[in-house]
Every structure is written in structure tokens, then in C-alpha cells.
Enzyme design. Sequence first.
Site, PDB file in Angstrom:
ATOM      1  N   ASN A 274       0.829  -1.204   0.000  1.00 50.89           N
ATOM      2  CA  ASN A 274       0.000   0.000   0.000  1.00 50.89           C
ATOM      3  C   ASN A 274       0.866   1.258   0.000  1.00 50.89           C
ATOM      4  OD1 ASN A 274      -2.263  -1.797   0.716  1.00 50.89           O
ATOM      5  ND2 ASN A 274      -1.173  -1.892   2.664  1.00 50.89           N
ATOM      6  N   GLU A 307       8.458  -5.120  -1.200  1.00 57.35           N
ATOM      7  CA  GLU A 307       7.322  -4.196  -1.051  1.00 57.35           C
ATOM      8  C   GLU A 307       7.765  -2.758  -1.308  1.00 57.35           C
ATOM      9  OE1 GLU A 307       4.633  -5.742  -1.061  1.00 57.35           O
ATOM     10  OE2 GLU A 307       5.364  -7.693  -0.375  1.00 57.35           O
TER      11      GLU A 307
END
Length: 880
Positions: A274, A307
Site C-alpha cells: 500500500n 514491497e
Amino acid sequence: MRPDTAPRHTAIRLAEYTPPVWLVESVALTFALDPAATRVSSEIVFALNPDRAAADGTDLVLDGEMLTLVSASIDGEAVTPAVDSKGLRLSGETLPERFTWRAEVEIAPEENKALEGLYISNGMYCTQCEAEGFRKITYFPDRPDVMTTYTVRVEGDRATCPVLLSNGERGETGELPDGRHFAVWHDPHPKPAYLFALVAGDLKKIDDRFVTASGMDVALEIWVRPGDEDKCDYAMDSLKRSMKWDEEAYGREYDLPLFMVVAVDDFNMGAMENKGLNIFNTRLVLASPETATDANYAAIESVIAHEYFHNWTGNRITCRDWFQLCLKEGLTVFRDQQFSEDMRSADVLRIKEVANLRGRQFREDAGPLAHPVRPEEYIEINNFYTATVYEKGAEVVRMLHTLVGPQTYREALDLYFVRHDGQACTIEDFAACFEATSDRDLTQFRRWWSQAGTPRIRVRMAHDAATGETALTVTQKTPATPGQADKEPLHIPFAVGFLSASGEALALDGPDGERRDTHVLELTRPSETFLFTGAPEAPVPSLLRGFSAPVILDYPHTDAEKALLLAHDSDAFNRAEASRGLALTAAQAIATGEADTVDPILPDALATALSRGGDPAFLALLLTTPGQEEIAASLAAQGRTVDPDAVYAAKTALDTAIATAAKDALIAAWHDNATPGPYSPDAASAGKRALKNTALGLLVSLPDGPARALASAQFDEARNMTDSAAALMALVRLGGPAAQAALDAFHARWKHDPLVVDKWLAMQVAVPEVDALERAKALRARDDIDWRNPNRFRSLVGAFASNHRRFHAADGSGYDFFAEQVAWLDGVNPQTAARMATAFDTWSRYDEARREKMRAAMGRILDQPGCSRDTYEIVSRLLG
Ligand SMILES: [Zn+2]
């Protein structure tokens, strides 16, 4: 086979893609958090997409599941859309070309155990929106090609939720009546809904900072539960190294003043990228020497990097649709592999990457779940977060890197970032950047994305002593896979070198006239011959160096030639490959009854390699013999029916032969590779522990050998989890009262630490020597463990299914237990249940009785009332 009771679900197809009808200019969300009744207010500015397909009309269709619609309006006028279980629809006839949609919905985070959308883990609110979780938060066009900016206001109870986080930059904060407070967040970068995140709870933070190459000061924050603050150092260090590496290797800088990582107990995935607020499974953040193994540390480094790297490959440039998942995942896995190879030993990393690829992706490619790197249809996209999309996807990018070379690769990526920043893209967009910078036609290469199955490369060599010419004739063939009967030839980079009969490297003149140690051939035709000159005697070919392509190689090296390569090849990957080849040959001979004893050539070669010394991490890999699953797969690849008991016997015979031949060297390796003093997770220290513990593992197979004494001493004296867990595993394999006493002592010490409990669970059911089913049932009956937590469930039930001998027990008891557990989990968490069910994907390898038992067990999963879409898709594909 489709039992009548199972629900039918429809497939979504790549060929049917059309652009969104409505684009979103901005989103403002307000969350009034409450465990049972969270109110989500949305204000969304929609504009008609000039590039929409005419046939799609102009109706406003919004995705939404498990939502209670409280109110809806358009430009201030209340509206009443048609609502069903998938979303809502408003007629386009009365809609202006641009309008503001306002809606309020109610959701119940505390009831959400599927862990998609907004849920509560251990008292903490958190979200998981990839792939389609945002539709469980509010009504929205939940597809990755709808990108927009988000402003988010989070309101919560100050006592239970002192920390309120979302994506982007911090805005206003303040107090509210009734002990509540709020925080506003704004993310200036347009993003798809799957990158939305919200976290709220009682969290503590670890701070650091990073100054980017262009001078921006970035605050780094890792948020954890109180008490875990001292376990974040390695994750933070990995993050800073990742940020620096991405600037140097790819010219990519971070783009916000704040980067946050949150560790969450209940999480289906490993971690989620995210924007500005990465959410991680605790097992990939928290580490201390006492509680985490070297493998845990390496995984943290790799996934933190992965990530973070998504910020450019995934977030700034995202996927047009979910069929393009490999665009962000294959590329980002390749990037994290490059990073780890730079941080550690590249050779050792490559050998491990390939072992992982073969164990997971080749298995997938050989069974009923085979699919292309870019699938063409799906029922549930969650089922396509697969080894094929990720790991084979990374191999495809690695092959491009090999074909065009590092400099052109960098130019292609630079072009990709310039050309597509802020866009939702396809594989064609990515490939076009390589064509533009390399002047190559990649039409044939693109088949790697669309064609499933692992190619077989058959090589035969001919040498002409009169001319000194060596000819390699190479044929390629990809076997049929479900839905793809006919395969086309692929464009394959194939790295080869040669050794003399006495083991020296030979630099021969290649087909291009150049003299090199390693030639990268480009295979493009079903069969072709490549000529090399300069070898007066027949050389020994070293093929597929560095595993230059994800293929299965067939070359009739003799055992003596494999031993020569093991001892002398300048290509480290092929040294390990020669060891593996000898081991598989020996194991197959035992498993099929063609031999009673293991040929001494491999045990002797390994004893010699060990006594000669070298990089301990590499030696540990040389000594790691194929597991039972790998032996079983190799037998199946030869068209043989797999007998799990014979496979276990073969594995045991192999390890015993090596331990017997190398006993003294193994004991010496155990003593010489101790790492006294404070623990350090660095690659060199981890390599020593790997060699020490691999030696211990081999010694376990010697009856009345020294393993029990060594393992007991190691268990008593261990000051780090790597040595402690390896010693305990050895004791469990050896069995007896000492093993149980050690297990009990370990549990008593660590029962408060869920991640260590996971290790304790797995090691009791994953070893073939124990009655794993009885233990698994006894452990599963414990009520001091929350089995809905994916980490706990996987550590017991997943580890049991990886126990080849016990899972495949002839009476079917292993299948029955496993199916019962998957069916139970499906009622709680379909996504994880479906993933677990893939353990049945090798059913066709076994004898008829086992096949029938596995099919019956799968049938019971499908038959249960309310079988989820996720599990339905996987199990019905498995059954064919
Ligand atoms: Zn990823």
C-alpha cells in the site's frame, strides 16, 4: 467433475477487457470506526471516460460486497440505485458527464475473518485491499485502471485506537466528543483502490530517517504491538538498504516525506505494498536472535525490499487489469532477487531461487493448475497469486536482462518509468520498452507470458577430433497443459561452457566467432545445431549455466562427468546442479528397486568437497540432498508411479550413504562452523550456521551415530533460534523421551511468542520419522491456539501436507485429516483455504488407490454447503 451441490461461478476473461466507463477525479473517505458498525462516508468525483467502449453504455456500476447502504446521492440529490450482492447500478440516462457521488455504508470489521477489506486483528483495525478487497469497504469501481487521489479522515476511540494511519502525508488531527479523535491523511499520488490502506489501534513506533539522492528527508516508521519494539532493527536496516539500492541500481527515489510499515498478526499474504503504508505479516518484520532464524532474517530483508520496490513497479506504474499481475510481481520479484544477490552471495542466492522455482512453479506447471504467467481467464483472482505469476514471471524478466545485457536492460527500464509513470499498463507496454531500446523483435519472446508449461531442452553433443569441432544439437519442446494442447517454440537464452576431461575451463570459439568461457546461445527453433571450435578432445559441456532459462534440461552426462562438474565447474550453479543430478539418479535407482545401495560416487565427491573447504553457505547447499517431494517429482517426470514409502526409503538411503562416507568431515564441519559470541545475521555467519546444521541433519541418519549427543549439546547451549531450532528438529527426528522433553522445554519458554509457536508446530508434523498425523490431530485439538490465524493454520496443516510420507499414508488418513481442515477453514477464510487445497495438485502421480482417496477427499471439500468461489475454482480445476 462437478458435484451438483457446488455453486457455479463464472469466469472473467482477458479478451473481454474494456476501459472503465467512468473515471474518478478524486476520493474523500471518512471512517467512523466501530468494531460492529463502522460507518464509511465517501465523496467521489466521477467523470465520463472519453475512451470508453460504446457498447458499455453510461450506467454507473460500482462494486460493493458485504456492505449495508445507508444513503446515496448525486450532486446532492438522493438516489436509489439497484443493489445486489455484487454491487450497485444507476441508469446512465440522467447522469451528467461529471458529478459528485456521496454515499454512506456500514460494515462490521469484527465479523470479517476472511481478512479482506477492513478487519480487526488482535484489537487492531487494518485493511487488505489487493486484489478486490476495497469493494468490501465502500462502493467503488474496484479495478486497477481507475487511479485517483485519496483524502482520508479516520475517527476512532482514543483509548483503544490512539494511532490512526492511512496512505500518504499526515494532515489535521484533533479531538472529538465521547473520547474519540481523528486524523486526516492525504495521498497526492493517484493510485488504484487496491493500494488503499488504513490502520488503527494501540501501536508503538520505531523511527528512523533516510535522505534521498535528491535531498528529500524521509521519515521512516515501523509500527508494532507494544512489546515488539525491540524486534524491528533488521527490518529498518533492510528498508534503508533497499531505498539506497533502488537509487543506485534503478535510479528510483522515494516520493513522499513519510514511509510506514505496520506488522499485523492476522494476514493472508506475506506483505502488501500500500502506498506509503506497507502492511506486513508479523513474521516478515519481527526478528530477534533468540526468536528468528537466519532464514527468517533473509526473508525479512527480501520482502521489505520487495514491497518497497513496488513503489515504482506496481504503485506509480500499476496494472491495467489483474491479468497483468506479473507486470508488477514478476518484475518486482526479479528486482528483489537482484537486491538479495547484491547483499549476499549471488551464487548461493541463485541456487536457492531455482530450488524454490522447481519446488513450487515447476510443480504447478506440471499439474492441473498450470497456467500462463499472464493467465487468460479466472474465476477468483486471489487464486492467481501463484508461483507461476511471481517466480516464473521473474524468470521471464531475468531472461530479458540476459538477452539484452545489463546496460540495455537499464535503458529499457528507464524508458518504462518515463513513458508510463502514473499509468495502468500491460505486458505489451513493458515489452515495447525493450524493443525500443534494444532494436530486437520480441514477438517470439512474448510467448513466455502466454504459453504455460515448462519447456524440455534436449541437448546432444558430437565432437570431431579431426577438425576440433564440437556440435551441440538442441531441441525444445513444451508439453501440453490444460487448455493449451499445442505449443510454439520459445526464444530461450541458453548459457553454455565447456570443461576439459581433466576439469580445466575451456574457452572455445562460439557460433559467433568469439572465444569465451560462457556463450549465451539464443534458441528460437524446435531444433538447431551450434558449432564450437578449439577443443582437440571431446569436452564436457556445462549447460544452462546460472539456470539461464526456466526449463528442464536433458543431457546424458555420465556420473563421472557429473562428478567432474561438481568438483571443477567455474559455474557455481552447475556445481550444485551436478550434485543434485547425482543425488536424484541414486535416489531414483533405490526407489524403483534398480539398486540396493547408493553408488559411492556422490558420497565420495561430497566428502572431498567438504574436506577441501570453500564458502560454507555453498557447501551447505552442495550437501542438501533432494527432498522427498523432489524425488517424487523426478520419478513422475519419468512417467513412473510414485510410491511414497519407496521415496522415503530412497531419501534415507541417500542421506545415510553421504553421512557414512563423510562422517568425519561432517563432525568437523559441525565443530568448525560454530558462531560463538553475539549473533549476527550477516551472510557469512548465516552460511557457517547453515553448514553446521546441514551437517547435523545428515548425521541424524546414521544409526547410533553422534547426532544425538551433538544435537543435545547444541540445543542446551544455543543462543540463537537458528541453532536452537535445528537442534530441536534433529532431536525430534531421532525421537524418544529426550525429544519430547526438548519440545516441552521449547514450548514452555516460547508459548507467549506466536511466531516461535509456529516453528514448534511445524517441526512436529513435518518430519517423516514421527507419527505426524497423530501429533497433528492432538495439536489441532488445543484450544490455546487461534486456528483462524493463517500463520498458525499453515504451520500445522500446511506443514503436515508437506510431509510427503505421512500426507500420502496408504490408508488415506492423511488426506482425510487435511481435507477436513481445509473445509473448516473455507468457512472462515476462503482465500487461504483455496491456497492450501493446492497441496492435492500432484494426485495423478500416485497409485490408483491413493488417487481415488485423494479425489474423494477433494470431493468432500467441494460438497460442503457454501463452498467458496475461491476453493471451488481450485478444487474443480484439480479434479479436471
Ligand atoms: Zn509483490
